[in-house]
Design a protein around this motif. Structure first.
Motif, PDB file in Angstrom:
ATOM      1  N   ALA A   1       0.982  -1.221  -0.053  1.00  0.00           N
ATOM      2  CA  ALA A   1       0.224  -0.272  -0.030  1.00  0.00           C
ATOM      3  C   ALA A   1       1.197   0.677  -0.327  1.00  0.00           C
ATOM      4  CB  ALA A   1      -1.165   0.323   0.830  1.00  0.00           C
ATOM      5  N   TYR A   2       2.023   1.078   0.666  1.00  0.00           N
ATOM      6  CA  TYR A   2       3.570   2.460   0.606  1.00  0.00           C
ATOM      7  C   TYR A   2       3.468   2.499  -0.784  1.00  0.00           C
ATOM      8  CZ  TYR A   2       3.061   1.717   5.897  1.00  0.00           C
ATOM      9  OH  TYR A   2       2.440   1.120   7.356  1.00  0.00           O
ATOM     10  N   VAL A   3       3.603   1.806  -1.485  1.00  0.00           N
ATOM     11  CA  VAL A   3       4.093   1.949  -3.066  1.00  0.00           C
ATOM     12  C   VAL A   3       3.541   2.555  -3.761  1.00  0.00           C
ATOM     13  CG1 VAL A   3       5.492   1.046  -5.159  1.00  0.00           C
ATOM     14  CG2 VAL A   3       5.746  -0.252  -2.587  1.00  0.00           C
ATOM     15  N   LEU A   4       2.165   2.042  -3.784  1.00  0.00           N
ATOM     16  CA  LEU A   4       0.678   3.128  -4.385  1.00  0.00           C
ATOM     17  C   LEU A   4       0.545   4.128  -3.772  1.00  0.00           C
ATOM     18  CD1 LEU A   4      -1.739  -0.098  -4.475  1.00  0.00           C
ATOM     19  CD2 LEU A   4      -0.163   0.500  -6.417  1.00  0.00           C
ATOM     20  N   VAL A   5       0.767   4.338  -2.738  1.00  0.00           N
ATOM     21  CA  VAL A   5       0.318   6.094  -2.469  1.00  0.00           C
ATOM     22  C   VAL A   5       1.622   6.844  -2.976  1.00  0.00           C
ATOM     23  CG1 VAL A   5      -0.492   6.930   0.159  1.00  0.00           C
ATOM     24  CG2 VAL A   5      -1.223   4.665  -0.201  1.00  0.00           C
ATOM     25  N   GLY A   6       2.492   6.257  -2.225  1.00  0.00           N
ATOM     26  CA  GLY A   6       3.711   6.812  -2.566  1.00  0.00           C
ATOM     27  C   GLY A   6       3.954   7.927  -4.020  1.00  0.00           C
ATOM     28  N   ILE A   7       3.157   6.574  -4.723  1.00  0.00           N
ATOM     29  CA  ILE A   7       3.168   6.800  -6.607  1.00  0.00           C
ATOM     30  C   ILE A   7       2.506   7.986  -6.882  1.00  0.00           C
ATOM     31  CG2 ILE A   7       3.332   5.997  -9.047  1.00  0.00           C
ATOM     32  CD1 ILE A   7       5.214   4.021  -8.485  1.00  0.00           C
ATOM     33  N   LEU A   8       0.871   7.591  -5.870  1.00  0.00           N
ATOM     34  CA  LEU A   8      -0.280   8.331  -6.411  1.00  0.00           C
ATOM     35  C   LEU A   8      -0.155   9.952  -5.919  1.00  0.00           C
ATOM     36  CD1 LEU A   8      -2.985   5.788  -5.557  1.00  0.00           C
ATOM     37  CD2 LEU A   8      -2.533   6.157  -7.775  1.00  0.00           C
ATOM     38  N   ASP A   9       0.380   9.907  -4.582  1.00  0.00           N
ATOM     39  CA  ASP A   9       0.844  11.033  -4.122  1.00  0.00           C
ATOM     40  C   ASP A   9       1.651  11.895  -4.512  1.00  0.00           C
ATOM     41  OD1 ASP A   9      -0.420  10.965  -1.696  1.00  0.00           O
ATOM     42  OD2 ASP A   9       0.914  10.080  -0.663  1.00  0.00           O
ATOM     43  N   SER A  10       2.885  11.222  -5.637  1.00  0.00           N
ATOM     44  CA  SER A  10       3.500  12.605  -6.914  1.00  0.00           C
ATOM     45  C   SER A  10       2.705  12.346  -7.836  1.00  0.00           C
ATOM     46  CB  SER A  10       4.484  11.582  -7.206  1.00  0.00           C
ATOM     47  OG  SER A  10       5.062  11.108  -6.164  1.00  0.00           O
ATOM     48  N   LEU A  11       1.840  11.540  -8.195  1.00  0.00           N
ATOM     49  CA  LEU A  11       0.996  12.265  -9.473  1.00  0.00           C
ATOM     50  C   LEU A  11      -0.104  13.171  -9.067  1.00  0.00           C
ATOM     51  CD1 LEU A  11       0.405   8.408 -10.626  1.00  0.00           C
ATOM     52  CD2 LEU A  11       2.128  10.392 -11.677  1.00  0.00           C
ATOM     53  N   ILE A  12      -0.930  13.287  -8.496  1.00  0.00           N
ATOM     54  CA  ILE A  12      -1.031  13.627  -7.371  1.00  0.00           C
ATOM     55  C   ILE A  12      -1.068  15.491  -7.012  1.00  0.00           C
ATOM     56  CG2 ILE A  12      -3.439  15.251  -5.671  1.00  0.00           C
ATOM     57  CD1 ILE A  12      -3.654  11.793  -5.434  1.00  0.00           C
ATOM     58  N   PHE A  13       0.575  15.666  -6.392  1.00  0.00           N
ATOM     59  CA  PHE A  13       1.163  16.762  -6.350  1.00  0.00           C
ATOM     60  C   PHE A  13       1.410  17.468  -7.491  1.00  0.00           C
ATOM     61  CE2 PHE A  13       5.300  19.010  -5.781  1.00  0.00           C
ATOM     62  CZ  PHE A  13       4.738  19.995  -4.934  1.00  0.00           C
ATOM     63  N   ALA A  14       1.735  16.902  -8.827  1.00  0.00           N
ATOM     64  CA  ALA A  14       2.470  17.093  -9.825  1.00  0.00           C
ATOM     65  C   ALA A  14       1.132  17.928 -10.169  1.00  0.00           C
ATOM     66  CB  ALA A  14       3.284  16.512 -11.189  1.00  0.00           C
ATOM     67  N   GLY A  15      -0.398  17.564 -10.492  1.00  0.00           N
ATOM     68  CA  GLY A  15      -1.567  17.601 -11.091  1.00  0.00           C
ATOM     69  C   GLY A  15      -1.790  19.014 -10.550  1.00  0.00           C
ATOM     70  N   VAL A  16      -1.630  18.884  -9.096  1.00  0.00           N
ATOM     71  CA  VAL A  16      -2.342  20.099  -8.703  1.00  0.00           C
ATOM     72  C   VAL A  16      -1.486  21.131  -8.743  1.00  0.00           C
ATOM     73  CG1 VAL A  16      -2.965  20.930  -6.476  1.00  0.00           C
ATOM     74  CG2 VAL A  16      -3.685  18.278  -6.537  1.00  0.00           C
ATOM     75  N   LEU A  17       0.214  21.108  -8.670  1.00  0.00           N
ATOM     76  CA  LEU A  17       0.885  21.699  -9.308  1.00  0.00           C
ATOM     77  C   LEU A  17       0.559  22.892 -10.517  1.00  0.00           C
ATOM     78  CD1 LEU A  17       2.852  23.790  -8.133  1.00  0.00           C
ATOM     79  CD2 LEU A  17       4.558  21.737  -8.498  1.00  0.00           C
ATOM     80  N   SER A  18       0.554  22.225 -11.159  1.00  0.00           N
ATOM     81  CA  SER A  18       0.845  22.115 -13.104  1.00  0.00           C
ATOM     82  C   SER A  18      -0.821  23.190 -13.233  1.00  0.00           C
ATOM     83  CB  SER A  18       0.083  21.058 -13.801  1.00  0.00           C
ATOM     84  OG  SER A  18       0.350  20.991 -15.155  1.00  0.00           O
ATOM     85  N   ILE A  19      -2.188  22.359 -12.238  1.00  0.00           N
ATOM     86  CA  ILE A  19      -3.203  23.392 -12.447  1.00  0.00           C
ATOM     87  C   ILE A  19      -3.206  24.387 -11.722  1.00  0.00           C
ATOM     88  CG2 ILE A  19      -5.690  23.435 -12.111  1.00  0.00           C
ATOM     89  CD1 ILE A  19      -5.952  20.648 -13.338  1.00  0.00           C
ATOM     90  N   SER A  20      -2.675  24.992 -10.349  1.00  0.00           N
ATOM     91  CA  SER A  20      -3.425  25.790  -9.757  1.00  0.00           C
ATOM     92  C   SER A  20      -1.535  27.196  -9.975  1.00  0.00           C
ATOM     93  CB  SER A  20      -2.963  25.757  -7.902  1.00  0.00           C
ATOM     94  OG  SER A  20      -2.522  25.040  -7.785  1.00  0.00           O
ATOM     95  N   ARG A  21      -0.461  26.341 -10.700  1.00  0.00           N
ATOM     96  CA  ARG A  21       0.852  26.974 -10.456  1.00  0.00           C
ATOM     97  C   ARG A  21       0.760  28.690 -10.533  1.00  0.00           C
ATOM     98  NH1 ARG A  21       6.506  25.904 -13.781  1.00  0.00           N
ATOM     99  NH2 ARG A  21       7.292  27.684 -13.368  1.00  0.00           N
ATOM    100  N   LYS A  22      -0.171  29.191 -11.398  1.00  0.00           N
ATOM    101  CA  LYS A  22       0.009  30.423 -11.911  1.00  0.00           C
ATOM    102  C   LYS A  22      -0.831  31.718 -10.549  1.00  0.00           C
ATOM    103  CE  LYS A  22      -1.458  32.071 -15.648  1.00  0.00           C
ATOM    104  NZ  LYS A  22      -1.949  31.941 -17.216  1.00  0.00           N
ATOM    105  N   LYS A  23      -1.992  30.490  -9.916  1.00  0.00           N
ATOM    106  CA  LYS A  23      -2.938  30.986  -8.931  1.00  0.00           C
ATOM    107  C   LYS A  23      -1.756  31.028  -7.649  1.00  0.00           C
ATOM    108  CE  LYS A  23      -7.219  30.599 -10.096  1.00  0.00           C
ATOM    109  NZ  LYS A  23      -8.383  29.607 -10.137  1.00  0.00           N
ATOM    110  N   LEU A  24      -1.263  30.382  -7.188  1.00  0.00           N
ATOM    111  CA  LEU A  24      -0.218  30.164  -6.015  1.00  0.00           C
ATOM    112  C   LEU A  24       1.299  30.552  -6.261  1.00  0.00           C
ATOM    113  CD1 LEU A  24      -0.842  26.058  -5.200  1.00  0.00           C
ATOM    114  CD2 LEU A  24      -1.820  29.079  -4.405  1.00  0.00           C
ATOM    115  N   LEU A  25       1.719  30.544  -7.063  1.00  0.00           N
ATOM    116  CA  LEU A  25       3.082  30.771  -7.563  1.00  0.00           C
ATOM    117  C   LEU A  25       3.246  32.397  -9.028  1.00  0.00           C
ATOM    118  CD1 LEU A  25       4.803  28.022  -8.118  1.00  0.00           C
ATOM    119  CD2 LEU A  25       4.871  29.154  -5.445  1.00  0.00           C
ATOM    120  N   ALA A  26       1.808  33.132  -8.604  1.00  0.00           N
ATOM    121  CA  ALA A  26       2.121  34.036  -9.713  1.00  0.00           C
ATOM    122  C   ALA A  26       3.348  33.660 -10.800  1.00  0.00           C
ATOM    123  CB  ALA A  26       2.187  35.170  -8.556  1.00  0.00           C
TER     124      ALA A  26
END
Length: 237
Positions: A40-65
């Motif tokens: 489960a830790y392997v699955l959660v680790g990779i999924l966390d990376s994918l979710i973080f990258a997706g959120v950063l890609s969508i909200s980068r302009k608002k969060l980091l200006a």
């Protein structure tokens, strides 16, 4: 009418985030049912990376200006693609305790991971292909452009016009629209100084009333130069 690339990207990334989040929740739920709970830790680790990258890609302009360049988007997708493939292959090798409920939930988890990997791979392939096509056709600096900019760095109508000119309007063709009917008279009227207009004047007026207005396409609007006139400040003498 084609969907704007910015809207298409948000829908696709939103779908990937939704699938990844659902997979993360199911992985945590199935942890006690795994023969090797550390899976489960392997699955959660990779999924966390994918979710973080997706959120950063969508909200980068608002969060980091700061804008999200096309090169950064492509590099991030290409870097995470092997992890998505590893996640899919690893999910197929996990052994679950023989329990009807756990087996059913695990089957759903495998399907979601498979769908997420396919979406990730298709988006990566399509984005790289579209960027390379744009570079070869008309814009060598597309890698530095904001992927969410307006006009889009990938004008789909222009790209499809090059790929399939028989079905889409070619970018070399002019885009025209008729002048509204109520403006025809004002455009076609020629001052005659109170004299009766001659046939030549009527002919010129008729041609003017049927004139057309050139509408710039997406490429021309992106490369146009904005000119503004600022009020100059003068010191009082």
């Amino acid at each position: 009418m084609l969907i704007p690339f910015r809207t298409f990207r948000k829908i696709l990334l939103g779908s990937i985030l939704l699938v990844s989040t659902a997979s993360l929740v199911l992985s945590l739920y199935l942890k006690p049912h795994f023969v090797h709970p550390n899976s489960a830790y392997v699955l959660v680790g990779i999924l966390d990376s994918l979710i973080f990258a997706g959120v950063l890609s969508i909200s980068r302009k608002k969060l980091l200006a700061s804008p999200q360049p096309v090169a950064t988007e492509v590099l991030g997708l290409f870097t995470l693609l092997p992890f998505s493939l590893i996640l899919m292959l690893y999910a197929l090798s996990i052994v679950v305790i023989p329990d009807p409920t756990a087996l059913g939930v695990f089957a759903i988890l495998q399907i979601l991971i498979f769908i997420g990997t396919i979406l990730h791979g298709l988006y990566t392939l399509c984005l790289i292909t579209t960027a390379m096509l744009t570079v070869c056709l008309f814009d060598r600096d597309v890698w530095c452009r904001d992927i969410d900019s307006s006009p889009s760095p990938f004008p789909m109508s222009v790209l499809f016009g090059f790929i399939c000119p028989c079905c889409f309007v070619s970018p070399d063709s002019a885009f025209f629209e008729d002048i509204p009917e109520q403006e025809h008279e004002s455009l076609g009227t020629i001052p005659t100084g109170g004299l009766e207009p001659t046939p030549e004047m009527r002919m010129v007026g008729g041609l003017s009333s049927r004139s057309l207005v050139l509408v710039p396409n997406e490429v021309e609007r992106r490369t146009s130069i904005m000119i503004s006139f600022e009020e100059a400040a003068y010191d009082e003498v």
